[in-house]
Motif scaffolding. Structure first.
Motif: not given
Length: 607
Positions: A495-496, A541-550, A529-539
């Protein structure tokens, strides 16, 4: 046992005419020139003995009669520096007395000599005047160098003649004076006891003048009115033998692979074999396994170690590697540490080559991590450095910060196959919490301690073992929390990007690994907060990160643990390393191995 093994090694090396070792009463000294004398004692030539193979000429080491000189004026027998031999010096303020001492010694011992060379030396000293040094064959650069003597037309030096050796033995007997007669504790033979033993040089941080293993300087250490060495009777020859071979093993030589440093200990090892080639092969193999990253040809060394481990793991004999290798060859390992003017024995091991190689293979297996944190397997000293604080950018550890006792216990555990010291895990975990350097070597040490403890406790619960590579099926809380922490850090970095000054690892690793219930809820909220930014820029990657967290959270119990014990904190570090390196591999598919030259990187630090 230690002194006996050293004395036997000395005898074996002497029988092989090993360069750098001298017979009893002699020692290798730096000799620059030889004065060639006529039968009448006139100097007809000066032969240079300087070694010119290097960048600049250096004195050559020759075995000469041993000289124990302190601050007193003591002349060498048949050799010495110019102040004693010819009364010429650029530094000595007592040159006249030194030259006189040299003359008196040789007049007293050689006047009745029958050897022509010794008689020529007496004649030389009788008519020598220091002023003659100003003329040929002498030159100014010879001042203060060490000289020996040779008779013109005769090969060999004066001190090598049979009569010179006989006179030398008489000097040694006279130097002992009135001493006790007792059975030697090393050889068992009756004879005069050596009151003081020759000093041992080359031990790291010990006195540069040398230190002793056996010495009795205080009345409190003496018994029954005995003095000095009489309290532990060892003959002069045995004392000379064990100290000579120990000094040989500790010598500073870039080609000497029988010596290594581990913490504050200087470690030497040797083989007891039938012949020199077999001993050399055994010592080279052990050196490669104990100190694999000491050579510049890392690729060659790594391939050699890998081949050794494969052969041992398959149960094949060591002769498949080298016909000169024999599993039954006896190996000795001695660790010495400084202790004021004495040396303390840090550890001592006598075992067979086969058993030592098996234990070193098991040690390598305990350390094994995927992806590998190193190109060349780490030496024991490199592992010990991981217990010291990492400072600077990139983070580096200092040798002075390594706990000396811990380094010694680590070496002993590796050589004996016993448990690693429990303080090793505690020390590594606390270092990671304090300096944030979650390096591959530190993670490997955590894995080694945990898996060896499980194996030696004969636990049948296989799912408790720490995995070698990323285990997405593990349900261990410590390991899962480490994985989760790495995923959250990855989300922050994504995100950053380059705007991040300090990651959650820099700020929260210590508390997250010790008290997860206090930290992870905060980290998860911040990640949104970081995921909100990632969903906009790299949707994607956001899906992969959410899957890993879950995926990780689903395997955790209902609540985050309030506290993790030391072993779970070690698993936390391993889980973090595995998950961080998995992310690193995805981002760098073309380079699946971390850079071995960097002890720390942004994805968890491979070392």
């Amino acid at each position: 046992m230690i002194l006996e093994a050293l004395a036997h090694q000395y005898q074996r090396l002497i029988e092989r005419d090993e360069p750098g070792l001298s017979p009893y009463g002699y020692s290798p000294e730096k000799i620059s020139y030889a004065i060639v004398l006529s039968a009448d004692g006139d100097p007809v030539d000066v032969v240079s003995l300087l070694d010119t193979s290097g960048k600049k000429p250096v004195p050559r080491r020759l075995p000469v009669p041993q000289l124990a000189r302190t601050v007193d004026i003591t002349a060498g027998f048949l050799w010495d520096k110019t102040a004693y031999v010819m009364g010429v010096s650029a530094t000595s303020k007592r040159v006249e007395r030194e030259h006189q001492a040299f003359k008196e010694l040789h007049f007293a011992k050689l006047r009745q000599a029958k050897d022509p060379g010794l008689r020529a030396l007496v004649s030389f000293l009788g008519k020598w005047a220091p002023e003659r040094f100003q003329s040929a064959p002498f030159t100014p650069e010879m001042i203060d160098a060490n000289f020996v003597f040779r008779l013109d037309g005769v090969r060999g030096y004066l001190h090598e003649s049979a009569e010179a050796h006989q006179i030398r033995m008489g000097l040694l007997a006279a130097s002992e004076g009135e001493v006790a007669i007792a059975p030697c504790l090393v050889t068992g033979a009756f004879g005069p006891v050596s009151l003081t033993h020759p000093l041992i040089k080359g031990v790291r941080d010990a006195q540069t003048s040398g230190a002793a293993i056996v010495s009795f300087n205080l009345d409190a250490a003496c018994s029954y009115g005995k003095k000095q060495g009489a309290n532990a009777p060892i003959s002069a020859e045995a004392a000379f033998a064990y100290t000579s071979v120990l000094n040989y093993l500790l010598r500073s030589d870039p080609h000497n692979r029988q010596r290594l440093s581990v913490g504050d200990a200087s470690v030497v090892f040797w083989a007891e074999a039938q012949d020199a080639d077999q001993a050399q092969s055994s010592e080279d193999l052990l050196a490669a396994l104990l100190n694999p990253d000491s050579k510049s040809d890392e690729g060659q060394e790594t391939e050699k170690i890998r081949h050794v481990m494969e052969v041992v793991a398959k149960g094949r004999p060591l002769t498949d590697l080298d016909p000169k290798l024999d599993e039954g060859t006896r190996m000795f390992v001695l660790g010495l540490a400084p202790n004021a003017s004495r040396l303390s024995i840090r550890y001592w091991l006598c075992d067979t080559l086969g058993d030592l190689v098996q234990r070193l293979r098991q040690h390598a297996q305990d350390l094994d991590l995927e992806p590998s944190p190193w190109k060349t397997a780490p030496s024991v000293w490199r592992l010990a450095l991981a217990t010291a604080p990492s400072r600077g950018d990139p983070p580096k550890a200092k040798a002075d910060d390594v706990p000396p006792l811990l380094a010694g216990e680590l070496m002993r555990a590796i050589l004996t196959g016993r448990r690693y010291p429990q303080s090793l895990l505690t020390n590594v975990v606390m270092r990671m919490r304090s300096d944030g350097d979650i390096s591959g070597v530190r993670a490997a040490l955590c894995k080694a301690v945990l898996n060896r403890d499980l194996r030696l406790s004969h636990s049948n619960v296989s799912d408790k073992e720490v995995p070698v590579s990323l285990d997405v099926h593990s349900t261990h809380s410590g390991y899962l929390l480490g994985r989760l922490f790495a995923v959250l850090e990855g989300a922050q970095r994504l995100a950053l990007g380059g705007q991040v000054n300090a990651t959650i690892r820099d700020r929260y690793y210590g508390s997250a690994s010790a008290t997860p219930a206090l930290v992870f809820p905060v980290l998860l909220r911040n990640t949104q907060n970081h995921m909100s930014r990632i969903r906009k820029d790299k949707p994607g990657a956001a899906i992969n990160i959410e899957r890993d967290i879950q995926e990780v959270i689903d395997k955790l119990p209902g609540e985050f643990p309030k506290h993790l014990g030391m072993q779970d904190q070690g698993r936390f570090a391993i889980g973090y390393y595995h998950q961080a390196q998995a992310r690193f591999q995805k981002a760098n598919k073309t380079d699946s191995t971390p850079n071995d030259n960097n002890d720390h990187n942004d994805q968890g630090g491979a070392q």
